[in-house]
Write a protein that holds these residues in place. Sequence first.
Motif, PDB file in Angstrom:
ATOM      1  N   ALA A  26       0.836  -1.208   0.000  1.00 53.69           N
ATOM      2  CA  ALA A  26       0.000   0.000   0.000  1.00 53.69           C
ATOM      3  C   ALA A  26       0.868   1.256   0.000  1.00 53.69           C
ATOM      4  O   ALA A  26       0.558   2.242  -0.700  1.00 53.69           O
ATOM      5  CB  ALA A  26      -0.935   0.003   1.209  1.00 53.69           C
ATOM      6  N   THR A  27       1.957   1.224   0.759  1.00 53.14           N
ATOM      7  CA  THR A  27       2.879   2.361   0.775  1.00 53.14           C
ATOM      8  C   THR A  27       3.497   2.560  -0.603  1.00 53.14           C
ATOM      9  O   THR A  27       3.609   3.697  -1.093  1.00 53.14           O
ATOM     10  CB  THR A  27       3.986   2.135   1.816  1.00 53.14           C
ATOM     11  OG1 THR A  27       3.396   2.067   3.124  1.00 53.14           O
ATOM     12  CG2 THR A  27       5.003   3.267   1.786  1.00 53.14           C
ATOM     13  N   GLU A  29       2.241   1.725  -3.503  1.00 59.89           N
ATOM     14  CA  GLU A  29       1.217   2.264  -4.395  1.00 59.89           C
ATOM     15  C   GLU A  29       1.074   3.773  -4.190  1.00 59.89           C
ATOM     16  O   GLU A  29       0.936   4.540  -5.153  1.00 59.89           O
ATOM     17  CB  GLU A  29      -0.123   1.568  -4.149  1.00 59.89           C
ATOM     18  CG  GLU A  29      -0.207   0.158  -4.705  1.00 59.89           C
ATOM     19  CD  GLU A  29      -0.402   0.121  -6.218  1.00 59.89           C
ATOM     20  OE1 GLU A  29      -0.374   1.197  -6.871  1.00 59.89           O
ATOM     21  OE2 GLU A  29      -0.577  -0.987  -6.754  1.00 59.89           O
ATOM     22  N   SER A  30       1.078   4.215  -2.946  1.00 62.93           N
ATOM     23  CA  SER A  30       0.966   5.640  -2.643  1.00 62.93           C
ATOM     24  C   SER A  30       2.147   6.412  -3.213  1.00 62.93           C
ATOM     25  O   SER A  30       1.975   7.488  -3.811  1.00 62.93           O
ATOM     26  CB  SER A  30       0.875   5.845  -1.132  1.00 62.93           C
ATOM     27  OG  SER A  30       0.849   7.211  -0.803  1.00 62.93           O
ATOM     28  N   LEU A  31       3.341   5.867  -3.058  1.00 60.12           N
ATOM     29  CA  LEU A  31       4.539   6.547  -3.566  1.00 60.12           C
ATOM     30  C   LEU A  31       4.569   6.565  -5.095  1.00 60.12           C
ATOM     31  O   LEU A  31       5.041   7.536  -5.695  1.00 60.12           O
ATOM     32  CB  LEU A  31       5.794   5.873  -3.018  1.00 60.12           C
ATOM     33  CG  LEU A  31       6.013   6.026  -1.510  1.00 60.12           C
ATOM     34  CD1 LEU A  31       7.263   5.272  -1.074  1.00 60.12           C
ATOM     35  CD2 LEU A  31       6.127   7.495  -1.119  1.00 60.12           C
ATOM     36  N   GLY A  33       1.943   6.830  -6.908  1.00 60.51           N
ATOM     37  CA  GLY A  33       1.032   7.921  -7.233  1.00 60.51           C
ATOM     38  C   GLY A  33       1.723   9.270  -7.151  1.00 60.51           C
ATOM     39  O   GLY A  33       1.513  10.149  -8.004  1.00 60.51           O
ATOM     40  N   ILE A  34       2.573   9.446  -6.142  1.00 55.87           N
ATOM     41  CA  ILE A  34       3.340  10.688  -6.004  1.00 55.87           C
ATOM     42  C   ILE A  34       4.285  10.858  -7.180  1.00 55.87           C
ATOM     43  O   ILE A  34       4.406  11.946  -7.753  1.00 55.87           O
ATOM     44  CB  ILE A  34       4.112  10.689  -4.674  1.00 55.87           C
ATOM     45  CG1 ILE A  34       3.137  10.797  -3.499  1.00 55.87           C
ATOM     46  CG2 ILE A  34       5.131  11.821  -4.630  1.00 55.87           C
ATOM     47  CD1 ILE A  34       3.786  10.654  -2.138  1.00 55.87           C
ATOM     48  N   ASP A 190       6.569   8.306   5.037  1.00 51.49           N
ATOM     49  CA  ASP A 190       5.669   9.253   5.695  1.00 51.49           C
ATOM     50  C   ASP A 190       6.065  10.688   5.360  1.00 51.49           C
ATOM     51  O   ASP A 190       5.200  11.542   5.113  1.00 51.49           O
ATOM     52  CB  ASP A 190       5.693   9.055   7.216  1.00 51.49           C
ATOM     53  CG  ASP A 190       5.008   7.773   7.650  1.00 51.49           C
ATOM     54  OD1 ASP A 190       4.240   7.207   6.843  1.00 51.49           O
ATOM     55  OD2 ASP A 190       5.259   7.334   8.784  1.00 51.49           O
ATOM     56  N   ASP A 193       5.036  11.535   1.809  1.00 55.37           N
ATOM     57  CA  ASP A 193       3.591  11.734   1.711  1.00 55.37           C
ATOM     58  C   ASP A 193       3.195  13.109   2.246  1.00 55.37           C
ATOM     59  O   ASP A 193       2.399  13.824   1.608  1.00 55.37           O
ATOM     60  CB  ASP A 193       2.877  10.639   2.491  1.00 55.37           C
ATOM     61  CG  ASP A 193       1.363  10.791   2.436  1.00 55.37           C
ATOM     62  OD1 ASP A 193       0.791  10.612   1.345  1.00 55.37           O
ATOM     63  OD2 ASP A 193       0.765  11.094   3.476  1.00 55.37           O
ATOM     64  N   GLU A 196       4.441  15.874  -0.158  1.00 54.36           N
ATOM     65  CA  GLU A 196       3.646  15.948  -1.380  1.00 54.36           C
ATOM     66  C   GLU A 196       2.307  16.621  -1.112  1.00 54.36           C
ATOM     67  O   GLU A 196       1.840  17.424  -1.934  1.00 54.36           O
ATOM     68  CB  GLU A 196       3.427  14.539  -1.946  1.00 54.36           C
ATOM     69  CG  GLU A 196       2.548  14.488  -3.198  1.00 54.36           C
ATOM     70  CD  GLU A 196       3.177  15.151  -4.407  1.00 54.36           C
ATOM     71  OE1 GLU A 196       2.460  15.367  -5.393  1.00 54.36           O
ATOM     72  OE2 GLU A 196       4.392  15.462  -4.365  1.00 54.36           O
ATOM     73  N   ARG A 197       1.679  16.322   0.015  1.00 59.16           N
ATOM     74  CA  ARG A 197       0.401  16.962   0.331  1.00 59.16           C
ATOM     75  C   ARG A 197       0.580  18.463   0.534  1.00 59.16           C
ATOM     76  O   ARG A 197      -0.269  19.265   0.113  1.00 59.16           O
ATOM     77  CB  ARG A 197      -0.228  16.311   1.570  1.00 59.16           C
ATOM     78  CG  ARG A 197      -0.879  14.969   1.257  1.00 59.16           C
ATOM     79  CD  ARG A 197      -1.666  14.400   2.414  1.00 59.16           C
ATOM     80  NE  ARG A 197      -0.807  13.689   3.357  1.00 59.16           N
ATOM     81  CZ  ARG A 197      -0.544  14.095   4.588  1.00 59.16           C
ATOM     82  NH1 ARG A 197      -1.068  15.217   5.033  1.00 59.16           N
ATOM     83  NH2 ARG A 197       0.227  13.383   5.392  1.00 59.16           N
TER      84      ARG A 197
END
Length: 210
Positions: A26-27, A29-31, A33-34, A190, A193, A196-197
């Motif tokens: 999951a981590t 996948e998130s990265l 996306g970034i 972390d 993430d 990026e936000r």
Amino acid sequence: MRTPTSLETPTNPNSEILKTIRREHATMESLLGILEQEIAIFRSGERPDFEVLNGVLEYFRDFPPCCHEPKETLILDALKASHPALASEIAAEVAQASCDQARARLDEMIDLLEQVIDDREVPRDTVFATANEVAAQERRHIEVAETRLLAAAEQTLTLRDWDALDRRIMETHNPLINPKRAAAFDDLADWLDRWEREDQAERAWLSQGR
């Protein structure tokens, strides 16, 4: 005929190694996306956050081989002991999804980004295409691990097997699966993430002022 005990019966366990691998997927996948968000900004002619891009690429260069893939290898080894034919088939698929070509493509992307940061002439479309290939290859690895390796393990490994695997990943002296080292990568993920936000919020604010 002896009836297998609960420890010897294939089960869908609440296993720490399974939860850890899936959390890491999951981590990733998130990265990814970034990576895709930042590289799309670059392709559009705007300036991406190069520090975030570098951080994502370094994560994928260093984290999977040292902390993630060894856990998957432990599960594959457990499968080999009880279901060698199935394990051999899955091993071939895992190897193909984690081939040297994928590593070379990641190294190529890191090199391209360094050239861009150094203000060297690099076609934006080349950087964009290479980044998307990196993302596709990483997602292919995740897909094979989830749908083949982990699915087969859940269907065939016993509770005794899972208990043994969970003990292995808690061995702090194991340099390949050191929890403290993995925690450092969790901190990096972390940070990326959050950064990026913050970037996205700042860009949204700037766009409103145009």
